[in-house]
Motif scaffolding. Sequence first.
Motif, PDB file in Angstrom:
ATOM      1  N   UNK A  13      -0.811  10.565   3.708  1.00 14.83           N
ATOM      2  CA  UNK A  13      -1.983  10.048   4.564  1.00 14.83           C
ATOM      3  C   UNK A  13      -2.169   8.731   4.387  1.00 14.83           C
ATOM      4  N   UNK A  14      -2.073   7.884   3.255  1.00 14.93           N
ATOM      5  CA  UNK A  14      -2.178   6.607   3.268  1.00 14.93           C
ATOM      6  C   UNK A  14      -1.075   5.869   3.933  1.00 14.93           C
ATOM      7  N   UNK A  65      -1.964   5.839   7.675  1.00 21.29           N
ATOM      8  CA  UNK A  65      -3.233   5.170   7.812  1.00 21.29           C
ATOM      9  C   UNK A  65      -2.405   3.584   7.962  1.00 21.29           C
ATOM     10  N   UNK A  66      -1.423   3.277   7.138  1.00 21.30           N
ATOM     11  CA  UNK A  66      -0.845   1.784   7.316  1.00 21.30           C
ATOM     12  C   UNK A  66      -0.125   1.678   8.613  1.00 21.30           C
ATOM     13  N   UNK A 100       2.578   1.622  -3.264  1.00 22.37           N
ATOM     14  CA  UNK A 100       1.599   2.261  -4.280  1.00 22.37           C
ATOM     15  C   UNK A 100       1.138   3.956  -4.069  1.00 22.37           C
ATOM     16  N   UNK A 101       1.101   4.107  -2.921  1.00 21.54           N
ATOM     17  CA  UNK A 101       0.846   5.406  -2.535  1.00 21.54           C
ATOM     18  C   UNK A 101       2.152   6.534  -3.083  1.00 21.54           C
ATOM     19  N   UNK A 113       0.776  -1.171  -0.007  1.00 20.12           N
ATOM     20  CA  UNK A 113       0.176  -0.161   0.074  1.00 20.12           C
ATOM     21  C   UNK A 113       0.799   1.301  -0.033  1.00 20.12           C
ATOM     22  N   UNK A 172      -0.016  11.496  -9.823  1.00 16.36           N
ATOM     23  CA  UNK A 172      -0.569  12.500  -9.451  1.00 16.36           C
ATOM     24  C   UNK A 172      -0.050  13.801  -9.942  1.00 16.36           C
ATOM     25  N   UNK A 174      -2.126   0.861  11.775  1.00 22.88           N
ATOM     26  CA  UNK A 174      -2.633  -0.361  11.921  1.00 22.88           C
ATOM     27  C   UNK A 174      -2.323  -1.114  13.224  1.00 22.88           C
ATOM     28  N   UNK A 209       1.827   6.598  -6.879  1.00 21.02           N
ATOM     29  CA  UNK A 209       0.696   6.980  -7.172  1.00 21.02           C
ATOM     30  C   UNK A 209       1.025   8.631  -7.084  1.00 21.02           C
TER      31      UNK A 209
END
Lengths: 290, 438
Positions: B430-431, B434-435, B406-407, B403, B414, B438, B410
């Motif tokens: 932000x992603x 979030x990871x 990929x962030x 993740x 963007x 966890x 990305x």
Amino acid sequence: MKAGKRIALFFVPGLTLYAALFLYPTITGFYYSLTNWDGISPSYDFVGLSNYRELTEHIIFRKALVNNVKFMLFVVLVQTGLSLLLALRLARNTKRNVALRALYFVPTVLSSVSVALIWTFVFDPTQGLANGFLSGIGLGSWTQNWLGDTGLAIFSVAAVQAWAHIGQMVILFVAGLQAIPKELIEAARLDGAGALQIFRRVTWPLLAPAAALVVSYTTIQSFKAFDLIFTMTGGGPVYSTEILSTFIYNTAFSSYTFGLASAGSVFFLALIAVITYVQFRVIRADRVAY
Amino acid sequence: MQTLRYRSIPLAVMASAMLFLAACGNSGGANNAGGEAANSNAPAANAGNSGASADPVTISFLHWRGEDNAAFEAIIGQFEEAHPGVQVEMQVLPSDQYQQTAQAKLRDGASGDVFASFPGAQFEAIAKGGLYSDLTGAAWLSNFAPALIEAGQKDGKQLAVPYQLVYNMPIYNVKLFEKYGLTPPKDWDGFLAAAEKLKQEGIVPIAFPGADIGPGQFMNTMVMNNAPDLDIFRKVEAGEAKVTEDWWIKTLTQIKELNDKGYFQQDALGTKDQGAGALFAQEKAAILATGSYQLAQNKKNNPALVQGLLAPITVPADQAVYEGIHTTTFLLGVNSASKHPEEAKAFIEFLSGKDVAGQYANATGQNVTVKDVVYASEELKAVAEWTNKKTRFQPRFTLTDTENQKAVVSSIQAVLGGTDPKKAAEDAQAIIDQQLGK
């Protein structure tokens, strides 16, 4: 053996298949949604509903849900609208209409991965047919970055989904149209109704079962449009074509969080069930009577 | 007829029961996370010249390199000749599915006695799942360049050996550069000037496959000197650094600058690998933002091409720490659930011989991590020269959470799509946060 019991035996193969291929995976999926299993390790812990809580706050899941709704609305509206228009034109069993129905049906029998690969080439911004055609007819300013524009990519894929399945929906609508008694149309015409009135007051209400089938089938199909997205965009650029099925797949097999992916699958199942129920209620497919 | 039918029922039941038990026998390995211990009694003699008296053993070799089939089949033939009684059955999955499906196949030990894996996230996941046998201490490990097999190490153990050596840096058309009086630039200003010159001459400076592999490949050379810390992405994943810091914002800004100045082909974000490769092979573009693994394919598409590797240096020449990026991949491991671990290790040992490795490299156009290999083609020789230069391991693969990876990738897409670098970095962070939570 009594007749009842003998007849009951005929249910066994179907029920067995249903239990093995649907009930068992569903229950297993729900079970794993309560764990933190990574899909590889032999052991895992129960985490209660925390996967579901995580899902509600998950940034990519939210994006996927919004994208999925956009994708679904586009496909349902375009696919249903165009297939209905085509079906109205092709309902009569003339040789030409039968040939055209067969022609429109061809994309349906193609493998969706093949469809995706073909359209990926068509949409290539520099060497693709789409922009080449537009430039060729003097509409160079209309050329687009079909799969590379974050605002457009989801609709480009949705258009391909609609293109591939319109022929199938035409067949369903034609079957529905042909089941409407001709006398009703003739009676309406004798009463002075115009074409639009006949459609609104006679054809459409009696077409409701076929329409409900088309809309619900298209909805489910558009939620499951995994292969097209996976092959054409992989969910990108910048998550703009990520939908629920690709999210679940990536979460399970790329991020190795099977528990979270299972929670996503359970949510997915519930969502499709609710949407299908609502659609049947709204279209009132069960109230058709001649 | 009736009798025959009734007699066949117990036979069918017995056959079904045997199949069921056989299946249970196979799947038993799935629960055996420490399968290696159970297999430790396997006769070591089987691995070598066990002779015709031993039962024939078939080992499965699971990988994703379908394009290397012919080369591997020849090598397998030689291995089987040298090891009578051992047969190797190759199973190839498409590379895009490999990441997802290999683990499931490995778990019961029925497939992949020897298997390949990707470095980074997949290596970590398989190691966590206990599917690698420990290769530490094997004598044949000395056949490899020590620095090039580090990607297969974890917690002081050698769990797998990377076999291929790839340089993840742009390829350039040497003849086009010479034609326009250009040499590989030594700093960022030089890189921009070279790109401008190519653009003025009507050549696409950089063919960029922005829709798939481009961002993930190009980010490595772009970030290598902006953040010379080898552990920068590990720190990001540990919450000790952020992609909203200057080093990543600068990287995104420089990529945006290349795009805004028209140094990538038009609509780069919608171009896939094949499209960008075609632009380069047709000599419409001077640089291809992929990696050395593409050299052989480009040469096949246009035999007249003369190719070299070139990394954009994003800082002034005197501040450049690294000259390029390398990745050691195609990590060969022995399945801990394998029933024939010794034979599997013997196969990897065979592959690690410098002659066999050379045969593989020259047949496939891939450089290898084995020492003292003699390369035949100009492309392989050109790449081999980079072993003497200062390169660092691909930073993207140091992000072990998919993740997060990929962030980060990305965020490049963007900015190519018009997002401000700062905003793109914040979205990626932000992603990552979030990871982390966890």
